[in-house]
Write a protein that holds these residues in place. Structure first.
Motif, PDB file in Angstrom:
ATOM      1  N   ASP A  23       0.826  -1.207   0.000  1.00  0.00           N
ATOM      2  CA  ASP A  23       0.000   0.000   0.000  1.00  0.00           C
ATOM      3  C   ASP A  23       0.868   1.268   0.000  1.00  0.00           C
ATOM      4  O   ASP A  23       0.596   2.225  -0.730  1.00  0.00           O
ATOM      5  N   LYS A  24       1.899   1.251   0.819  1.00  0.00           N
ATOM      6  CA  LYS A  24       2.801   2.405   0.866  1.00  0.00           C
ATOM      7  C   LYS A  24       3.571   2.544  -0.441  1.00  0.00           C
ATOM      8  O   LYS A  24       3.804   3.656  -0.931  1.00  0.00           O
ATOM      9  N   ALA A  70       1.349   4.115  -2.956  1.00  0.00           N
ATOM     10  CA  ALA A  70       1.183   5.542  -2.670  1.00  0.00           C
ATOM     11  C   ALA A  70       2.375   6.346  -3.171  1.00  0.00           C
ATOM     12  O   ALA A  70       2.223   7.425  -3.757  1.00  0.00           O
ATOM     13  N   ASP A 100       2.296   9.181  -6.110  1.00  0.00           N
ATOM     14  CA  ASP A 100       2.731  10.549  -5.817  1.00  0.00           C
ATOM     15  C   ASP A 100       3.803  11.026  -6.790  1.00  0.00           C
ATOM     16  O   ASP A 100       3.977  12.229  -6.993  1.00  0.00           O
ATOM     17  N   HIS A 124      -1.958  10.553  -4.121  1.00  0.00           N
ATOM     18  CA  HIS A 124      -2.554   9.330  -3.582  1.00  0.00           C
ATOM     19  C   HIS A 124      -3.639   9.693  -2.570  1.00  0.00           C
ATOM     20  O   HIS A 124      -3.474  10.582  -1.747  1.00  0.00           O
ATOM     21  N   GLY A 125      -4.769   9.005  -2.659  1.00  0.00           N
ATOM     22  CA  GLY A 125      -5.861   9.270  -1.748  1.00  0.00           C
ATOM     23  C   GLY A 125      -6.776  10.384  -2.202  1.00  0.00           C
ATOM     24  O   GLY A 125      -7.698  10.780  -1.474  1.00  0.00           O
TER      25      GLY A 125
END
Length: 382
Positions: A106-107, A110, A114, A183-184
């Protein structure tokens, strides 16, 4: 012919799907299959453009493109490149980046997301220059005549492509990149990053394309004088100079192809994260797709498809222009990868159909001409 050209692609597909099944069962099998189709659909225009360049190379460099080139494409852009992105953006070492990709997916996703503004700016500018240089060149065969004829006249203005590309980059950096998508769903100002990456993409195109064009021009000059210098070369025992020149020309065209493939792969790599964040499945799926793109390129060259369907190259370059635009727009707005792939397929399909209609019209005209000649001969005989 098909088996000879696509044999390695079929083999890699079988091995890749088996590896995916062993790695994660039927779910992983399906993910890899989808990623392979995604890569092929997004990169079909890449194969057409590559074929236009590859046909200028001899059989040796075509083999290099399929061996060393595929290693660069699969392992460099589809496996190492995402890790490099994470290493640079997160200021990590290569080993730490790989560990992150495998342990904290997940990281990892991200961080790659980015980094998208920088990737999109670099790839977008590189592809935009390819498109602009194509549409501003005066060509004997024109597909969309009403559009291409005035553009060819404008193309006589020196450095027009560069000026337009820089204007597009400035607009992108000052308008689109001020609210770059992260991200997000959050936004952030990436103006300086986009500007720097875009200039880097422009410089890369000018350097690699310039060197390729220079040595290709030298090779053409040498070929024109070949019949005059052949006897002298045999007598003096210096036929190697032409071979060396051909080698330089082919090397820089090969380098140009690799940078071009890298730019095309940006959207595929980023788009793959919409399907999976597993680096192993991503490498397998995109790698299989890259093999088919390579094989399709060689197939188009050996079958002479570009000579038979003369508008294919036009359609591919318009698809490049669309892809460049989409990459720059995705700095701020999210665009589904299906749309990107469909645009390329539609443009190439349209150019293919236009080529078929042209060939039929030429065949009909030739048939009428032959019939007229036969009637004339019969009349003369009577």
């Amino acid at each position: 012919m098909v088996l000879k050209t696509f044999g390695w692609s079929f083999a890699v597909t079988a091995l890749g799907l088996v590896a995916a099944f062993l790695f994660g069962g039927w779910t992983a099998f399906g993910v890899v299959a989808i990623l392979s189709i995604l890569e092929i659909s997004l990169s079909f225009d890449n194969a057409v453009v590559n074929a236009g360049i590859l046909k200028k190379m001899n059989a040796f460099w075509q083999k290099i493109f399929l061996t060393i080139g595929i290693l660069i494409a699969v392992f460099g852009m589809r496996l190492v490149f995402p890790v490099v992105i994470v290493a640079v953006t997160a200021q990590l070492g290569p080993i730490e980046a790989v560990d992150l990709a495998l342990s904290d997916k997940d990281k990892y996703e991200a961080l790659v997301t980015d980094a998208h503004p920088a990737i999109a700016a670099f790839g977008g500018m590189f592809l935009l220059m390819i498109f602009l240089d194509f549409i501003f060149e005066d060509r004997d065969i024109k597909w969309l005549g009403r559009l291409e004829r005035p553009l060819a006249k404008l193309g006589k203005i020196d450095m027009l492509s560069v000026c337009i590309a820089l204007i597009v980059l400035l607009i992108t950096a000052t308008v689109i990149a001020t609210n770059a998508l992260q991200h997000g769903g959050t936004t952030v100002d990436k103006s300086s990053t986009v500007l720097l990456s875009g200039v880097a993409g422009l410089i890369t195109y000018m350097v690699v394309g310039g060197l390729s064009g220079f040595f290709e021009g030298k090779l053409e000059e040498e070929e024109e004088r070949e019949h005059e210098a052949e006897e002298e070369a045999e007598r003096t025992g210096k036929p190697r100079s032409a071979v060396a020149l051909a080698g330089k020309a082919a090397f820089f065209m090969f380098l140009y192809l690799e940078v071009l493939d890298a730019s095309f792969s940006f959207d595929g790599v980023i788009g793959a994260f919409a399907i999976t964040n597993d680096i192993v499945l991503m490498a397998l799926g995109l790698g299989i797709g890259a093999m088919y793109v390579r094989s399709l390129t060689v197939y188009l060259v050996r079958q002479g498809t570009l000579d038979d369907y003369v508008y294919l190259e036009h359609g591919a370059h318009y698809a490049i222009g669309a892809l460049a635009t989409i990459l720059l727009v995705t700095i701020r707005f999210e665009i589904n990868e299906v749309i990107t792939g469909l645009i390329g397929i539609v443009l190439i399909g349209w150019s293919f159909w236009s080529s078929v209609r042209r060939n039929r019209a030429l065949a009909a005209a030739e048939g009428k001409a032959q019939g007229s000649d036969e009637k004339t001969e019969v009349s003369s005989g009577v």
